[in-house]
Design an enzyme around this catalytic site. Structure first.
Site, short mmCIF file in Angstrom:
data_model
loop_
_atom_site.label_atom_id
_atom_site.label_comp_id
_atom_site.label_asym_id
_atom_site.label_seq_id
_atom_site.Cartn_x
_atom_site.Cartn_y
_atom_site.Cartn_z
N HIS A 192 0.81 -1.21 0.00
CA HIS A 192 0.00 0.00 0.00
C HIS A 192 0.85 1.27 0.00
CE1 HIS A 192 0.88 0.67 4.31
NE2 HIS A 192 0.80 -0.65 4.41
N ASP A 193 0.37 2.25 -0.74
CA ASP A 193 0.92 3.62 -0.74
C ASP A 193 2.31 3.73 -1.35
OD1 ASP A 193 -1.31 4.92 0.83
OD2 ASP A 193 -0.63 3.46 2.33
N GLY B 18 5.10 -1.05 2.71
CA GLY B 18 4.27 0.13 2.51
C GLY B 18 5.07 1.41 2.42
#
Length: 310
Positions: free
Chosen positions: A141-142, A159
Site C-alpha cells: 500500500h501507498d 508500505g
C-alpha cells in the site's frame, strides 16, 4: 432469495453484454456492471474485474487476472496471468477507505504480482508509465513507483516505499517501509534494504550497503566517461570524504574525513550554486550532482541513509 441471487449475477456476470456490444472480453470473464472498460481493451478468460475498476484503451488482461477496488489500468498496460491488483492493503489500520491503485501507460505486470491499494495515509498506490514489474513481485500500500523503474522477480516492497525513475530492484530484494530508492539506483538481488539509497548508487547485501555507483545504469543512459568519473568523485566525496580523479572545484569546498555526510552534501550543493566551475562540467553533470546532494539533505532521509561499509 432466487431473485436476489439473479440480480447479483446480472451485476457481476456482465461479459455477455460487453461481447454483444463489440468488446474483446472472454465469455468466462466476470466483469462488474459498474466497471469502466474501453472498447479497445482486452479481458482474457476467467479474469475478474470488480466494481470501480477502469481499464483504458489498449490495455490487456490475460487469463486469470484479478482486478478490484478503485483501480485504474492505464493505456496499453499488459497484465499477465494470476496478477492481483487493487486488493485490500495488509494494514491493520485500514477501515475500507475509498483508496486507489493507478497503473501508468505501457507498464507490464507479470505473473503472480500483487499490488495493493493505498490507505488513508496517502490514498493511492502509484505505478508510473513504462514500469516493468516481474513475476511474484509484491507492491504494498501507498508505494510510488516512478516511470521506467524495473522490479525484478520476487522483489518485495513494504508500505510507502518510493522508487525513483529508472531505478532497478533486484530479484528477491526486500525494501523496508517508508524507504526511498533514488532515481537510477540499483538494488542487488537478495538485498535487505533498510536505509534510503541515493540516486545513481548501487546497494547490495544484508543489510544493504552502498557499493558505489550503478555504472551499468549510467552507461545505459548514454553518459560519457567524463560524466561517470565526475559522479564517482561526487560519490567518494559525499559518502566517504575522499577526493577522486574526477574532483572539481565543487568538491574542494569542505573538509572531508572530519565532516559528516550531510555536511559534505550541503557543501557540495552550495559549491554547485556559488563556486565557479570548470567549463567541462555540463549542466547535466551538475544536475546529477545536485540530485545526490539534495537526496542526502532531505530531512526525512538524512538520519537513515544507506551508507558504504566503513
Amino acid at each position: 432469495m432466487w431473485t436476489s441471487g439473479a440480480a447479483r449475477a446480472a451485476r457481476l456476470c456482465d461479459a455477455a453484454r460487453l461481447i454483444w456490444r463489440g468488446y474483446s472480453v472472454a465469455p468466462t470473464a466476470i466483469v462488474h456492471r459498474d466497471a469502466k472498460i474501453a472498447v479497445s481493451a482486452t479481458i482474457g478468460p476467467y479474469s475478474i474485474v470488480g466494481a470501480g475498476v477502469e481499464i483504458m484503451d489498449g490495455a490487456v488482461l490475460e487469463a486469470h487476472c484479478h482486478i478490484e477496488g478503485h483501480t485504474v489500468i492505464g493505456p496499453n498496460v499488459h497484465v499477465h496471468p494470476f496478477a492481483c491488483i487493487g486488493g485490500r492493503p495488509q494494514d491493520l489500520k485500514y477501515r475500507d477507505e475509498p483508496t486507489r491503485v493507478v497503473i501508468g501507460a505501457h507498464s507490464v505486470i507479470r505473473e503472480h504480482a500483487t499490488i495493493h491499494r493505498g490507505t488513508a495515509a496517502h490514498g493511492v498506490t502509484e505505478i508510473g508509465e513504462r514500469v516493468f514489474i516481474m513475476s511474484a513481485v509484491h507492491v504494498a500500500h501507498d508505494c510510488v513507483i516512478a516511470p521506467g523503474a524495473i522490479l525484478s522477480s520476487g522483489a518485495q516492497l513494504a508500505g510507502h516505499v518510493v522508487v525513483g525513475e529508472r531505478a532497478i530492484i533486484g530479484g528477491q530484494a526486500a525494501v523496508h517501509q517508508f524507504t526511498e530508492i533514488g532515481a537510477g539506483a540499483m538494488i542487488g538481488g537478495l538485498a535487505a534494504v533498510r536505509g534510503h539509497v541515493a540516486p545513481f548508487c548501487l546497494a547490495k547485501g544484508n543489510t544493504a550497503r552502498l557499493m558505489g555507483l550503478n555504472l551499468v545504469g549510467l552507461r545505459r543512459r548514454g553518459l560519457e566517461n567524463a560524466h561517470i568519473r565526475f559522479l564517482q568523485a561526487v560519490f567518494a566525496f559525499v559518502f566517504k570524504g575522499e577526493r577522486g580523479r574526477g574532483a572539481s572545484a565543487a568538491l574542494t569546498a569542505a573538509p572531508t574525513a572530519e565532516s559528516t555526510t550531510v555536511a559534505r552534501a550541503a557543501a557540495l550543493l552550495d559549491a554547485l550554486e556559488h563556486v565557479p566551475l570548470e567549463p567541462q562540467l555540463t549542466s547535466t553533470m551538475r544536475a546529477d550532482a545536485r540530485a545526490i546532494a539534495r537526496f542526502v539533505l532531505a530531512p526525512r532521509r538524512r538520519t537513515s541513509l544507506c551508507m558504504p561499509e566503513q
